[in-house]
Structure formats: C-alpha cells, structure tokens
Write an enzyme that holds these catalytic residues in place. Structure first.
Site, PDB file in Angstrom:
ATOM      1  N   HIS A 249       0.839  -1.204   0.000  1.00  0.00           N
ATOM      2  CA  HIS A 249       0.000   0.000   0.000  1.00  0.00           C
ATOM      3  C   HIS A 249       0.872   1.253   0.000  1.00  0.00           C
ATOM      4  CE1 HIS A 249      -3.440   2.576   1.399  1.00  0.00           C
ATOM      5  NE2 HIS A 249      -2.444   3.233   1.988  1.00  0.00           N
ATOM      6  N   GLU A 250       1.870   1.278   0.876  1.00  0.00           N
ATOM      7  CA  GLU A 250       2.742   2.451   0.971  1.00  0.00           C
ATOM      8  C   GLU A 250       3.589   2.621  -0.287  1.00  0.00           C
ATOM      9  OE1 GLU A 250       2.058   4.495   3.129  1.00  0.00           O
ATOM     10  OE2 GLU A 250       0.922   3.238   4.493  1.00  0.00           O
TER      11      GLU A 250
ATOM     12  N   HIS B 135       1.560   4.272  -2.919  1.00  0.00           N
ATOM     13  CA  HIS B 135       1.529   5.722  -2.716  1.00  0.00           C
ATOM     14  C   HIS B 135       2.756   6.373  -3.362  1.00  0.00           C
ATOM     15  CE1 HIS B 135      -1.968   6.608  -0.377  1.00  0.00           C
ATOM     16  NE2 HIS B 135      -1.631   5.885   0.669  1.00  0.00           N
TER      17      HIS B 135
ATOM     18  N   GLU C  48      -6.342   6.992  -1.001  1.00  0.00           N
ATOM     19  CA  GLU C  48      -6.292   5.763  -0.210  1.00  0.00           C
ATOM     20  C   GLU C  48      -6.909   4.590  -0.968  1.00  0.00           C
ATOM     21  OE1 GLU C  48      -4.668   5.174   2.672  1.00  0.00           O
ATOM     22  OE2 GLU C  48      -3.938   7.200   2.319  1.00  0.00           O
TER      23      GLU C  48
END
Length: 290
Positions: free
Chosen positions: A132-133, A136, A208
């Site tokens: 997930h990071e 980003h 997100e």
C-alpha cells in the site's frame, strides 16, 4: 483513472480557492500575485523538506538490512516487483500500529512502520501494508499530499492574517464596512480555511482507495490487506498515533474516520468501505485467474 481525475479536479479547486481568497482579501493584481507567490514558496519548501519533516515528527529512525532483515527484505522484494527504487526504511519507536510513506518522488522516498505494527500483523498482512505504501510512492501521492497540505496551509495563513487585520486594523476595517465588504471578508476568513481543509482531506481519501487497489494487485492478496486494516483500526482506537494533524493523511489508518458529517473532516475513507472494495477486488482477481 476516475480517482486521478478527482484528485486533479480537487487540487485545481484548492489552487483556485487560494487565488480567489488572495484576490478578494488583498485585492486586484497584488492579491493575485501574493496568492501565487505564497503557494510557490510553500510548495517549493514542501517539495524538498516534506519527507524530513514527516520522519522527524514521528521520530522515525532509519534501519539497515542488518538491523531489521525481515522488514528490509520485504520492502526490497516488493519494490523490485513494483519496479521502484529501494526507498529508505524507517521504524517509528511507538507501540501504536501504523505506517506511512513520504518523499517527493520514487527516487527520494521512505517507508516507515511503527514497532507496534511489526508486533501485531502476520507476514502477509504486513506485506499488504508495505505494498500500500509503495503504491503511494509509485502514484506520487506523497507529493500530491504535500502540495495539498501546503496550499491549504497558505489559505489558512491568509485568512488568519486578515482576521488579525480586522481586529487590530481599525481604520481599514471601518473602510471595508463603509464599502459594504466587511461581511464578505468575514465570511471568507471563516469559510475559506474550512473549505480548504475539506478539499485537502477529500484528496487524501481518494488516494487511499487507489493505494489499496495497487497493493492488492502487487501482492495478489487483497484479503490480507483487508484483514490488516481491520486489525489496525481496532488497535489504533485504543492507542492512536498522536502527532501534528497535518501529517495524519500520510498514515495508512486513521481511527477518527467516522460517518455522515464526520467523513468530511476525515483524512481516510471508512475502513468498512475500504475492506468492501478490497474484497470486490479479490473476487475480480479470482475470476481473471490473476
């Protein structure tokens, strides 16, 4: 693509709001120049310093492969899979379970996790969080958030500056009153920062969902991230990671996310909505045999 369009549109509205408040409050070409100049200076500062500030706020410390072999190799493996440069790896000395990414571009990025998250998540759940990071970083969301935060901050600064002038600049206030603009100025001072904050947080919520989807594809295990989010929300409510509210959009989970009006002032979508989307992605991956 829909989320990208939303982000661009929201950033455009935010920038337009900054120019408008400068023009309305200061007036004419001078106000326009002040608004653009203020945005340029704050964005330039955030471009070069946002990662250092965020890591400092959370007291994150860098770790090497020798110091944290499991975490370091996981980040390294997923970065290679995502075709990203290896980011810096940091650990936040806090038992709250959370994580974030920062940096102006993939070449100057960092991934930070708390000691708490390392203690409570299984390996596949932690992998989902790291993915997930990294998404980003790949999507340059860290830069987007820095831009949104600094423009919103510039709007709040202008509004605060005008509020001081209304309180302490009696002559100019009376002149504004005579011209019939005092109520408009007061409304601008009150409403513009609120609108800027709502738009900034809306940008965060949009990004997100995109990062969750990217992580699901990177790991081919959406359910693991869904389980991680549920576990993180439960623990974060008991032990929130307290820091400057300006950096809350960086975190993977915000326990203060609510419903109805509360969602307007939340930096993250409701965890239930994120889990629902991830489980839908799981079904899609199963159908396509990904």
């Amino acid at each position: 693509m829909n989320n990208q369009f939303k982000t661009v549109a929201l950033l455009a509205v935010l920038s337009g709001l900054l120019i408008a408040i400068s023009y309305w409050i200061i007036g004419g070409t001078g106000g326009l120049i002040v608004g653009i100049g203020l945005a340029a200076v704050t964005n330039l500062f955030s471009w070069y310093q946002s990662d250092k500030i965020a890591l400092s706020v959370y007291h994150a410390r860098p770790v090497s492969e020798t110091q944290a072999p499991g975490l370091y190799r996981m980040v390294q493996r997923l970065s290679q899979r995502a075709n990203l440069p290896m980011p810096g790896v940091y650990i936040v000395p806090n038992q709250t379970a959370n994580a974030f990414a920062t940096g102006r571009d993939p070449e100057h990025a960092a991934v930070a996790v708390t000691e708490g998250i390392l203690n409570i998540l299984s390996e596949d759940e932690l992998e989902g969080v790291i993915a997930h990071e990294l998404t980003h970083i790949a999507n340059r969301d860290t830069l987007t958030q820095a831009v949104a935060a600094t423009v919103a901050g510039a709007i709040s600064f202008l509004a605060q500056m005008v509020s001081y002038s209304l309180w302490f600049g009696g002559a100019s206030s009376r002149e504004s009153d005579k011209s019939g603009n005092i109520f408009g100025v007061l409304l601008t001072v009150i409403l513009a920062p609120i609108a800027a904050t709502i738009i900034q947080l809306a940008i965060s919520r949009t990004r997100e969902f995109s990062a969750d989807a990217g992580a699901a594809k990177l790991t081919a295990n959406p359910r693991a991230l869904a389980q991680a989010l549920q576990r993180l929300e439960a623990t974060a409510k008991q032990r929130p990671l307290n820091a400057n509210p300006a950096f809350e959009p960086l975190l993977i989970i915000n326990p203060l996310s609510g419903k109805f009006l509360g969602n307007l002032f939340s930096s993250h979508p409701a965890t239930e909505a994120r889990v629902e989307e991830l489980l839908k992605l799981e079904q899609q991956l199963l159908r396509t045999g990904y």
